[in-house]
Design an enzyme around this catalytic site. Structure first.
Site, PDB file in Angstrom:
ATOM      1  CG  HIS A 212      -5.428  -8.968   2.924  1.00 29.64           C
ATOM      2  ND1 HIS A 212      -4.652  -9.832   3.691  1.00 29.64           N
ATOM      3  CD2 HIS A 212      -4.982  -7.723   3.199  1.00 29.64           C
ATOM      4  CE1 HIS A 212      -3.783  -9.134   4.391  1.00 29.64           C
ATOM      5  NE2 HIS A 212      -3.960  -7.849   4.111  1.00 29.64           N
TER       6      HIS A 212
ATOM      7  CG  HIS B 220      -9.165  -2.724   6.775  1.00 36.15           C
ATOM      8  ND1 HIS B 220      -8.925  -3.855   7.519  1.00 36.15           N
ATOM      9  CD2 HIS B 220      -8.075  -2.546   5.994  1.00 36.15           C
ATOM     10  CE1 HIS B 220      -7.736  -4.347   7.205  1.00 36.15           C
ATOM     11  NE2 HIS B 220      -7.204  -3.571   6.277  1.00 36.15           N
TER      12      HIS B 220
END
Length: 292
Positions: free
Chosen positions: A83, A41
């Protein structure tokens, strides 16, 4: 089309019912973690600053093939890997550009973002680490012989980002047969964004981030190859229901669950029958999958 969808829903519900019967098990072999993909991730983000080249390099050193990232766009049209829609959490933007709150990615040029420190927040070892452009990121993934789960982040903020992303991927050689056959998945929380990707290039494998109702899965199966939900939102029955549907590439829909970081949770979601696990700690997940 309606008859096919209803048949698929019936099959899915029957599968759920069977899995709820006493003595029923998850799919054979999956309890041992066979054939379950481990996806880093934002790279190996427990061990290096997320979404940086250092993070995917760390994943590579751990022997992790699959990495996940997030793609957004700068003020002057460069695709970058970050992100949050704000640069505040993972860079020193607040110190470098103090008068430009709330420090949104879309309000800064590529050169301005390239000047930021994206590593010191994580630890002194990573001071001076930069936010990579998507082009830089793709070249490092290729160099590492890795596979990519690419998330188009906040597409509503960046009209046309789907076409731009696919163009960059094509220019970097990632839309050829070899890469499309098993090295690239494009995902998003936006169904509309995934529909655009599918319409622009039906050969691209896609994944929807979320947990749609079983009754809505026929619609998703028209444009996505997988359902990627939070691990806390699924069950054995739900995963079986997803697997009962066939996606646009004539394969059963897959399920990649996020974000799983400890061995007990790994074992639980693998028993659900998931096809992949997205994790900040890919080494922990891999060890749990390999444990007897």
């Amino acid at each position: 089309m309606y008859a096919r969808a209803m048949a698929a829903i019936t099959t899915a519900l029957l599968g759920v019912a069977a899995l709820l019967l006493p003595g029923s098990d998850a799919r054979a072999g999956d309890v041992a973690g066979e054939h379950v993909a481990v996806i880093g991730h934002r790279g190996a983000s427990a061990y290096a600053p997320e979404n940086t080249l250092a993070s995917i390099d760390k994943a590579a050193r751990l022997g992790i093939t699959w990495v996940e990232n997030d793609v957004q766009r700068t003020k002057d049209g460069e695709l970058v890997v970050v992100h949050d829609d704000s640069l505040q959490r993972t860079t020193d933007v607040e110190q470098v550009f103090p008068g430009r709150s709330p420090w949104k990615v879309k309000d800064f040029t590529a050169a301005e973002i390239a000047s930021l420190d994206a590593g010191s927040w994580f630890g002194p070892k990573y001071a001076g680490t930069r936010v990579p452009t998507l082009r830089q990121y793709m070249r490092r993934v290729e160099h590492n012989h890795q596979k990519l789960l690419l998330e188009i982040k906040n597409p509503e903020l960046y009209p046309g980002i789907e076409r731009q992303t696919l163009k960059l991927l094509a220019n970097e050689g990632w839309l050829d047969r070899q890469h499309l056959a098993g090295r690239l998945i494009v995902q998003s929380f936006s169904a509309d964004s995934l529909k655009i990707v599918h319409d622009l290039d039906p050969a691209v494998t896609t994944g929807f981030l979320g947990t749609p109702r079983v009754s809505d899965l026929p619609a998703y199966a028209a444009f996505t190859d997988g359902i990627n939900p939070s691990y806390s939102s699924i069950s054995t029955g739900y995963v079986a229901a997803v697997h009962a549907f066939t996606g646009p590439h004539d394969r059963p829909l897959e399920v990649f669950a996020w974000t799983v970081n400890d061995a007990p949770t790994v074992r639980r979601v693998v028993r659900y029958g998931v096809d992949g696990v997205i994790t900040n700690k890919p080494d922990v997940v891999r060890a749990a999958l390999q444990a007897p």
